[in-house]
Write an enzyme that holds these catalytic residues in place. Structure first.
Site, PDB file in Angstrom:
ATOM      1  N   GLU A  75       0.894  -1.168   0.000  1.00 32.39           N
ATOM      2  CA  GLU A  75       0.000   0.000   0.000  1.00 32.39           C
ATOM      3  C   GLU A  75       0.924   1.207   0.000  1.00 32.39           C
ATOM      4  O   GLU A  75       1.581   1.497   0.982  1.00 32.39           O
ATOM      5  CB  GLU A  75      -0.898  -0.058   1.228  1.00 32.39           C
ATOM      6  CG  GLU A  75      -2.160   0.764   1.078  1.00 32.39           C
ATOM      7  CD  GLU A  75      -1.956   2.143   1.621  1.00 32.39           C
ATOM      8  OE1 GLU A  75      -1.551   3.016   0.820  1.00 32.39           O
ATOM      9  OE2 GLU A  75      -2.172   2.359   2.808  1.00 32.39           O
TER      10      GLU A  75
ATOM     11  N   CYS B 108      -1.469   8.864   2.596  1.00 32.13           N
ATOM     12  CA  CYS B 108      -1.159   8.382   1.250  1.00 32.13           C
ATOM     13  C   CYS B 108      -2.299   8.661   0.281  1.00 32.13           C
ATOM     14  O   CYS B 108      -2.079   8.849  -0.901  1.00 32.13           O
ATOM     15  CB  CYS B 108      -0.830   6.904   1.292  1.00 32.13           C
ATOM     16  SG  CYS B 108      -1.975   5.962   2.283  1.00 32.13           S
TER      17      CYS B 108
ATOM     18  N   GLU C 155       4.444  13.113  -4.779  1.00 33.42           N
ATOM     19  CA  GLU C 155       3.766  13.080  -3.490  1.00 33.42           C
ATOM     20  C   GLU C 155       4.551  13.937  -2.497  1.00 33.42           C
ATOM     21  O   GLU C 155       5.731  13.677  -2.249  1.00 33.42           O
ATOM     22  CB  GLU C 155       3.683  11.637  -2.989  1.00 33.42           C
ATOM     23  CG  GLU C 155       2.884  11.497  -1.718  1.00 33.42           C
ATOM     24  CD  GLU C 155       2.721  10.047  -1.293  1.00 33.42           C
ATOM     25  OE1 GLU C 155       3.682   9.274  -1.417  1.00 33.42           O
ATOM     26  OE2 GLU C 155       1.615   9.692  -0.823  1.00 33.42           O
TER      27      GLU C 155
END
Lengths: 285, 475
Positions: free
Chosen positions: B256, B290, B387
């Site tokens: 993940e 995330c 990110e």
């Protein structure tokens, strides 16, 4: 002089309270050796109707709770039952005359069964529902919902039998009116005391004691009852007549059958009293 | 209007932090072979405790303990009995919820209202949910007699330390696996508190082992030859390295990883509600999420209105003491992360995007970054592609739903997305077009144990949560 016991009065369990039968009637319950144990309430048609009213009133709130919350409440019943297991073992030995080992086995199985059903609360929809890939630009999804008020004729197993029929009906969001085992009604009232102290909202479970042949027809023909579980009906002719009466408003009926209570249950005690709801919605810009 | 708040700090007296912590192996706390490291409070830079570092030999001992517990106890136990241990753990988490929440906020820097109302209750619910699966695995749709894999090596990040622990351990144990878990080096304390919870629950020794340390410890765990399953939550780069490290082995892997979610606002959206969702999407947990909605895609016709209201709303965010019950945005988790956020924000400015933050006073000590929005961002900008993992929002505009889809999908990531619109058919059409594992409509950052979570593309594979979350731990 030895101390005189304070005995418990066994009453009905309706709407979270413990009323006597409005009819003022009772019947004698003996222990396994035929010795007098207590007078149990002999519920009437009016009591049955009061119980349905209480179950209906509780349905909205209970069915709208999150599945997670219902699972927690049913798990809480297991916790409180475990805490009072000695009392239940003693009651089973007195009522049925079973050995200490046997009584322990039944209490263990009853607690474990509550835990098993508690876990189903937020999982059954994931097993019986889901997305349907229809041939068109539509979102299409099916999820189960509870049927409503379910009347249950409990089998004779005074604790495991009762737990095995109540837990699957309420964990999915139904409310219930239960006719307890006619020869062994007392444990059902002790179990009601467990329910009353386990965060189960009043009216979700209602328990009547008395002759099933007298009380069951009032529930089978009641137009505000949505389901009928005939598990505890031993008389085939009575079962057939109850099923016929239930057809008037097309109650969902679960027929009686031979089953080993200690064996792991199937899903049908839950799914029988659920409706599948399918939602369509167009997809497009 | 001027809103004055009196300080409302949550009491620290509920937690008892020891000066040093060992590893949790085979049911006991033991010394580590590596060099002990310090964990600090990111809001104050105060040293909280010294924590043992597990070296390769420690990891080996932990895996051996997990193997022994697996073959002698856990895999032989009935699902119903395994489930009872998990129910116990769920209950103890509920009972000690406030203590865990306060410790989490101290070690991580997140606002107490989030650890108290989201992280810890959701973690308890996760254990409760998977406890119920333990004796129902044959109903889960993965075959009539699904079997556990063995020993799971699990590595979790610092953004939701306790919740990620729950996401990892609950399904692993429910399915009959045993666990060696490595928490992040900046946030080990709640995992070590969880070790105590395992002791209180009388969980058999070796079923859960916790090894603390940094990257090397994680590598030793993931590469250990007696580990049957690797579960990782963290950056895409590390995820890629893990995928390579396990190549050719029989290890089952779930990853993940990162995300760069688009939060898409149409002109028919309820704008005030959308603004709340944008704020929640990017400033929840300081943007250390995330699945954060880090790219705002707003329809051109309402862009000005949305931005104005967004800025006004950002001006009311309270940044500061994580233990204050009024705090909306807490501390950045580490100096390292703060440097990364600063660097990318400077790149954003250098590349020509407009930077704005509301005036806000930041504390003198600790790691802080104000809520920040970049306007005039194009798809080529690094702040639209990479990110940032901080409270930094990049705003882009679009004209048609098709353009929104193209822009939203123009990323190697695919973890989540948000859609704000009053038109159901368009929302569902958009949801069908978006290459993302979770799509929120008129809401954002919602998590539930019953709901699967995980990514498309380079956001990883496998799902955590729900019935789907069982699959990664069964064969």
């Amino acid at each position: 002089m030895s101390r005189i016991d304070v005995r418990k009065t066994y009453k009905l369990y309706i709407g979270g309270a413990f009323p006597r039968s409005e009819s003022g009637r009772s019947y004698v319950v003996n222990d396994a050796k035929g010795k007098f144990l207590a007078n149990a309430s002999h519920a009437s048609r009016k009591d049955a109707r009061d119980a349905v009213k209480a179950a209906r009133a509780a349905f909205g709130g209970w069915s709208r709770r999150t599945a997670y919350n219902r699972g927690q409440v049913v798990y809480r019943i297991a916790e409180v039952l475990e805490d009072r297991r000695d009392q239940f073992e003693a009651e089973l030995r007195t009522a049925e005359g079973v050995t200490a080992t046997r009584a322990r086995t039944y209490v263990d199985a009853s607690i474990d069964r509550l835990v098993w059903y508690a876990g189903w609360a937020d999982k059954l929809a994931q097993v019986t529902g889901g997305a349907n890939p229809v041939a068109g630009p539509y979102f299409n999804h099916t999820a189960p919902e509870p049927s409503g008020v379910v009347a249950v004729v409990a089998p004779d197993g005074p604790l495991l039998g009762l737990v095995s029929v109540i837990a699957p009906v309420i964990v999915t969001g139904n409310t219930t009116v239960v006719i307890a085992s006619e020869p062994h009604p007392l444990t059902s009232i002790t179990l009601a005391e467990v329910m009353a102290t386990s965060d189960v909202p009043g009216g979700v479970v209602n328990i009547l004691t008395g002759p099933q042949a007298e009380i069951a027809p009032w529930l089978a023909s009641h137009m505000d009852v949505n389901g009928l579980d005939l598990t505890g009906v031993g008389d085939a002719e009575l079962a057939r007549n109850l099923e016929i009466a239930a057809a008037d408003n097309l109650k969902r009926v679960r027929r009686p059958g031979v089953e080993e209570l200690l064996a792991p249950p199937a899903l049908d005690r839950m799914t029988r009293f659920q409706e599948a709801k399918t939602v369509w919605h167009p997809m497009g810009t | 209007m001027d809103f004055d708040y009196a300080p409302a700090p949550e009491s620290r007296s509920v937690v008892d932090i020891r000066s040093s912590y060992g590893l949790f192996v085979n049911g006991e706390f033991v010394d580590g072979g590596g060099k002990a490291f310090k964990t600090i409070n990111p809001a104050t830079e105060e040293v909280l405790a010294e924590v043992a570092e597990a070296d390769a030999a420690d990891v080996d001992r932990a895996v051996k303990a997990a193997r022994r517990a697996y073959s002698r106890v856990w895999s032989r136990m009935s699902g119903a009995e395994r489930g009872k241990y998990l129910f116990r753990i769920a209950r103890i988490i509920q009972e000690r919820a406030r203590e865990i929440a306060v410790l989490e906020s101290i070690d991580n820097g997140k606002p107490i209202k989030e650890s108290r109302d989201v992280d810890i209750p959701t973690a308890a619910a996760h254990f409760f949910y998977y406890a119920g699966w333990a004796d129902k695995l044959e109903h889960a749709g993965y075959g009539p007699d699904p079997q556990p894999l063995g020993v799971a090596g699990q590595v979790i990040p610092w953004n939701f330390p306790f919740l990620m622990l729950a996401w990892k351990i609950a399904p692993a144990l429910a399915t009959g696996n045993t666990v060696v878990l490595k928490p992040a080096e900046t946030t080990p304390l709640t995992a070590l508190l969880f070790a105590e919870i395992c002791q209180q629950a009388d969980l058999p020794p070796g079923v859960v082992n916790i090894v603390t340390g940094a990257g090397a410890t994680g590598q030793a765990l993931v590469a250990h030859e007696d580990v049957d399953k690797v579960a990782f939550t963290g950056s895409t780069d590390v995820g890629r390295a893990i995928a390579k490290a396990v190549a050719g082995s029989t290890k089952k892997v779930t990853l993940e990883l990162g995300g760069k979610a688009a939060n898409i606002v149409f002109d028919d959206a309820p704008i005030d509600q959308a603004v709340e969702g944008i704020v929640n999407g990017i400033f929840f947990n300081q943007g250390h999420v995330c699945c954060a909605g880090s790219r705002l895609l707003v329809q051109e016709s309402v862009a000005e209105d949305v931005l104005e209201r967004l800025k006004r709303r950002m001006g009311t965010l309270r940044v500061g003491d994580p233990l204050d019950k009024n705090t909306d945005v807490g501390a950045i988790n580490s100096a390292e992360q703060l440097a990364k956020i600063r660097e990318l924000s400077e790149v954003g400015e250098a590349e020509g995007a407009g930077r704005w933050s509301p005036p806000c006073e930041l504390p003198d000590h600790g790691f802080w970054f104000p809520p920040t929005v970049f306007t005039g961002v194009t798809q080529a900008h690094r702040i639209a592609r990479e990110e940032i993992f901080g409270p930094v929002l990049s705003v882009l505009t679009f004209r048609t739903p098709k353009e929104a889809v193209e822009k939203a999908n123009n990323t190697p990531y695919g973890l989540s997305a948000g859609i704000w619109s009053d038109k159901g058919s368009r929302t569902l059409w958009m949801a069908g077009q978006l290459r993302a594992g979770v799509v929120w409509s008129n809401t954002f950052n919602k998590f539930d144990p019953a709901s699967p979570f995980g990514g498309f593309k380079e956001s990883g594979y496998g799902r955590e949560g729900g019935r789907h979350g069982l699959e990664g731990y069964l064969r």
